[in-house]
Design a protein around this motif. Structure first.
Motif: not given
Length: 152
Positions: A8-18, A140-145
């Protein structure tokens, strides 16, 4: 089953984490310029995830252009584009991408708050950054999401 590896490039840090939370090997690059990040993707046989149209067009052999600006939609976009099955969540460290390993409650209780050590019995640790994870309410919130947004 072998899953694709991502970068993931510098614009997609949150996506990388998910994607890491889902168990997909996802490197994240904040500081590499375009030629270096493309070279890294090619060298490590990774799919470069980017929101940069010019970068995606210039490296169409390794790049995938993410269209959404919302992380939940980005996750869904990657899942659909690469036909990814729903894996067992949390095998990777969301921070540094290393595979987590199980640790005993006795070991964890030296490093986590007392309430956590008395409340939870399952713990995982990262061999790289040494962070400890447990299935608290945030899991639990992550799994629900993830469950609510997973394409069926």
């Amino acid at each position: 089953m072998v899953f694709p590896k991502f970068l993931a490039d510098c614009m997609l840090g949150k996506l990388a984490r998910w994607l890491r939370i889902l168990g997909y090997d996802t490197k994240y690059s904040r500081y590499l310029d375009d030629p270096k990040i493309v070279a890294l993707a090619r060298f490590e046989h990774r799919i470069l995830l980017t929101r940069d149209k010019a970068l995606a067009e210039g490296a169409s052999d390794v790049a995938y252009l993410i269209s959404s600006s919302r992380v939940e939609e980005q996750v869904q976009e990657v899942i659909k584009a690469f036909h990814l099955p729903y894996p067992t969540p949390f095998p990777r460290c969301p921070h540094c991408n290393e595979l987590l390993f199980d640790i005993y409650q006795e070991e964890a209780k030296r490093e986590v708050p007392l309430f956590v050590s008395l409340t939870f019995s399952q713990f995982k640790k990262c061999p790289q950054c040494h962070r400890i994870y447990w299935p608290g309410t945030h899991w639990q919130r992550i799994i629900q999401t993830l469950s609510s947004s997973w394409p069926l």
